[in-house]
Design an enzyme around this catalytic site. Structure first.
Site, PDB file in Angstrom:
ATOM      1  CB  SER A 166       3.399  12.877   8.898  1.00 27.37           C
ATOM      2  OG  SER A 166       2.270  12.168   8.387  1.00 27.37           O
ATOM      3  CG  ASP A 167       5.816   6.708  10.187  1.00 28.32           C
ATOM      4  OD1 ASP A 167       5.065   6.080   9.418  1.00 28.32           O
ATOM      5  OD2 ASP A 167       6.759   6.179  10.788  1.00 28.32           O
ATOM      6  CB  CYS A 168       0.952   5.990   8.561  1.00 25.92           C
ATOM      7  SG  CYS A 168       1.513   5.929   6.842  1.00 25.92           S
TER       8      CYS A 168
END
Length: 734
Positions: free
Chosen positions: A270-272
């Site tokens: 995932s993106d953060c």
């Protein structure tokens, strides 16, 4: 209080016996690097408890001492050099690499980065540094399409064209990952999957719903190329939703497209904070446990964030199974095994012997300068004012970024002791007899506080004024970093800050007929309405890296001819653009824009003259199963040695069904000595000539097409600005 020390001792002894027995039963055969990676990962993960597996699904993966698994943080950056991890070579920003139109150069850059990464990783491991940014799993490259020049993070991409982005991106991944059949040099990651290019202020909550034609024509091709051709090890899911589902929880993106259709065999991160966003930003589910479950089920192996700590609760609620957690964990360890992290000593891993001498080495510094030289775009050169003579008596360097290190760096940067500003570069190139002068003259982003300013008058006393204007990553960039941006990292319009516009005008009023050279630093298109006509020469330098000053000076004073070409269209102003929030490609980029921009995609001048001739097609009537061969002669008829970018476009003569007005189908960077001619050959397969229809299908569309070869995208503007006269031919698809 009475303490039964004997009982405590007996209990402790029993605990130690059990622990020792448990440790003795560990199967360490996963350390055998002769076993298949899939088997090694299975052996290791099968010995973990469910809690231990869950702790491996977070970017900050915990250590498991009994299995000899050290802690590891997956988050690492290498956009244009190792980022956020101490000393490293700073290469020009990604958009500059796109401007080189040179995939081989991109691979060399990425190979240098991964060499430094291996050296730094070995040192970090020896010193016990397992922190964030110190690993070998790079969340690079950013291959989103730079669809709108207002996007602050567009500087991280390779431009607006899917083909150019694919070719540079594939090469970059190969350089990062190496060419060993067994081991990865480092692990690249294609981001942000998918349909993600601003606006920054709503990136956590917008829902992109492109039509299927735009999805498969524009937004997905680079990702597909990196997965299928480069075998990229990682893919990062975007923050936003696509067709109503968060990207990190999208079966369509992560399962149907990535795994089933493209046969991806790497890890998905995932993106953060994106998994948290599934419930608290996008409101797709109601709880953190549900968010963790839908992301894991869809195929997100790794979370950058903390929501996966809810996975045990998700199991208890029946939302996921333990087998799902096991499978996702195995996939992550396949990557770590491919990097050689659990091998026995004395392995055949070719990437273990890079020493400290590889970090910021002379070879890498020289490579950084080479990229900067090849990326700089000459946009205007009235009366051939450039190159300047090194013996010029009174050169004047001015502007807010003439002596700036920040301007060189762009976003996602490393640090180094070797930065060279433009002022320093010019000082090294001009004759010692020159009375070189410098004043910054203007504050970068707002009016001068002191109304008294001698800097403009200095221009009137000089033989040439070199004015360095533009932006920095403080002005355009990611929402959390662009602290001087007016719109959370994005640009409100395309103009220079008003303080700089006024300063250029003031200089122009004082120079008394002497030449004015405008040097523009930015990661995106800048509108020059109102000042373009005041300048004799205009040079776009992007964010040129640590050797930027030397490269710019070499271009300005003729040690090298400029050879960069625009990887993105430069509009005249923001009114030529569709609404920023609209993800339709209609009216965007050179492929769909009907209004005449300020500078066209693919444009870039040299100090010489290029001529194209003798365009030949293997056939003018092509059937679907046939391959087309195209040859053209390119000649350097001027007085300078140059690099030129030969570009082949295919334009449908009958427009209907939403297909592009023109499309780049092939390109090649070629070196030409003055007076030299070369024959360039391109091969187009049937797939190269198919179009994406409104249903998102790749189809053979019969009809007439114009095939154009030149050194800029086709159009009257390119020729009017000084591009070579293109060669054209008509092609019938049967």
């Amino acid at each position: 209080m009475y303490i039964n020390r004997q009982s405590i001792y007996k209990g402790f002894t029993a605990f130690m016996v059990v622990t020792a027995s448990f440790a003795q039963n560990v199967d360490f055969s996963f350390q055998n690097n002769h076993l298949p990676i899939e088997k090694r990962a299975e052996i290791l993960v099968s010995q973990m408890t469910i809690e231990e597996k869950i702790n491996q699904l977070k970017n900050g993966a915990a250590a498991i001492p009994r299995l000899k698994v050290p802690d590891y943080d997956w988050w690492n950056e290498a956009l244009h050099g190792i980022g956020r991890n101490g000393k490293a070579t700073i290469f020009p920003q990604a958009i500059a690499l796109g401007a080189t139109f040179d995939p081989q150069l991109a691979e060399r850059v990425a190979s240098a980065i991964s060499t430094e990464a291996r050296a730094k990783y070995a040192i970090s491991q020896k010193n016990g540094n397992h922190s964030k940014y110190a690993g070998l799993t790079f969340w690079t490259p950013n291959i989103n399409i730079f669809r709108d020049p207002r996007w602050g993070r567009g500087q991280e991409t390779y431009g607006e064209d899917p083909l150019l982005t694919s070719r540079i991106g594939v090469a970059f991944v190969k350089g990062l990952q190496g060419n060993d059949p067994k081991y990865l040099k480092s692990a690249a990651c294609a981001k942000h999957f998918a349909v993600h290019s601003g606006p920054e202020n709503i990136r956590h909550e917008f829902n992109a719903e492109p039509n299927k034609q735009d999805l498969y024509e524009t937004y997905l091709p680079a990702f597909e190329a990196l997965v299928k051709e480069a075998k990229v090890e990682g893919v990062m899911a975007a923050y936003n939703a696509v067709y109503g589902k968060p990207a990190c929880a999208s079966d369509f993106l992560l399962k149907e497209t990535l795994r089933d259709k493209w046969k991806f065999d790497g890890y998905v991160t995932s993106d953060c904070g994106a998994v948290s966003g599934v419930y608290n930003k996008l409101k797709y589910v109601k709880t953190a446990a549900e968010a963790a479950a839908v992301a894991l089920n869809a195929g997100t192996n790794l979370e950058c964030g903390t929501t996966y700590s809810q996975l045990k609760k998700a199991i208890d609620q029946g939302l996921i199974t333990e087998k799902m957690i096991h499978d996702r964990t195995v996939q992550l360890f396949k990557t770590r095994f491919r990097l050689g992290m659990f091998d026995e000593t004395g392995t055949d891993n070719p990437y273990l012997n890079y020493g400290i001498e590889k970090i910021h080495s002379p070879e890498h510094i020289a490579l950084s300068k080479e990229v900067a030289l090849k990326s700089i775009v000459l946009l205007k050169n009235k009366n051939n004012i450039l190159p300047l003579s090194k013996d010029i008596k009174i050169p004047y360097v001015t502007g807010p970024f003439a002596n700036s290190n920040d301007m060189l760096m762009g976003s996602y940067y490393g640090v180094t002791s070797g930065m060279v500003t433009i002022l320093e570069g010019v000082a090294d190139v001009v004759s010692p007899s020159a009375s070189l002068n410098y004043r910054s003259g203007v504050l970068p982003f707002h009016k001068n506080i002191n109304p008294k300013n001698w800097a403009p008058f200095e221009a009137g006393e000089s033989d040439v004024t070199i004015c360095v204007v533009g932006l920095t990553a403080d002005r355009e960039g990611e929402e959390v970093d662009a602290i001087a941006a007016e719109n959370v990292g994005d640009k409100v319009d395309l103009k220079l800050p008003q303080s700089q516009i006024d300063y250029v005008k003031e200089i122009a009023s004082k120079i008394k007929g002497k030449p004015l050279v405008l040097v523009i630093a930015s990661g995106s298109p800048v509108s020059l309405e109102g000042i373009e006509e005041l300048c004799d020469a205009i040079v776009q330098i992007w964010y040129p890296g640590e050797q930027g000053g030397n490269a710019v000076a070499d271009i300005l004073f003729g040690n090298s001819s400029p050879s960069g070409h625009l990887p993105i269209t430069f509009p005249k102003n923001v009114t030529q653009l569709p609404a920023y929030e609209d993800y339709s490609m209609k009216g965007r980029t050179y492929k769909y824009m009907t209004e005449e921009p300020m500078y066209p995609f693919g444009f870039g001048l040299t100090y010489s003259k290029t001529e194209f001739s003798n365009l030949k097609l293997s056939t003018n009537n092509l059937k679907e199963k046939q391959t087309l061969t195209v040859t053209v002669e390119v000649a350097n008829t001027g007085n300078y040695d140059i690099d030129e970018v030969v570009q082949l476009y295919v334009n449908p003569m009958e427009l209907s069904g939403g297909i592009p007005l023109k499309s780049l189908k092939a390109f090649e960077r070629v070196s030409l000595k003055k007076g030299e001619k070369k024959n360039i050959n391109f091969t187009l397969t049937p797939n190269n000539l198919k179009v994406i229809n409104e249903q998102g299908q790749s189809v053979w569309r019969k009809g007439s097409y114009q095939l154009v070869i030149g050194n800029a995208s086709p159009g009257a503007l390119s020729t009017r600005l000084g591009a070579a006269t293109p060669q054209t031919a008509t092609l019938q698809l049967k």
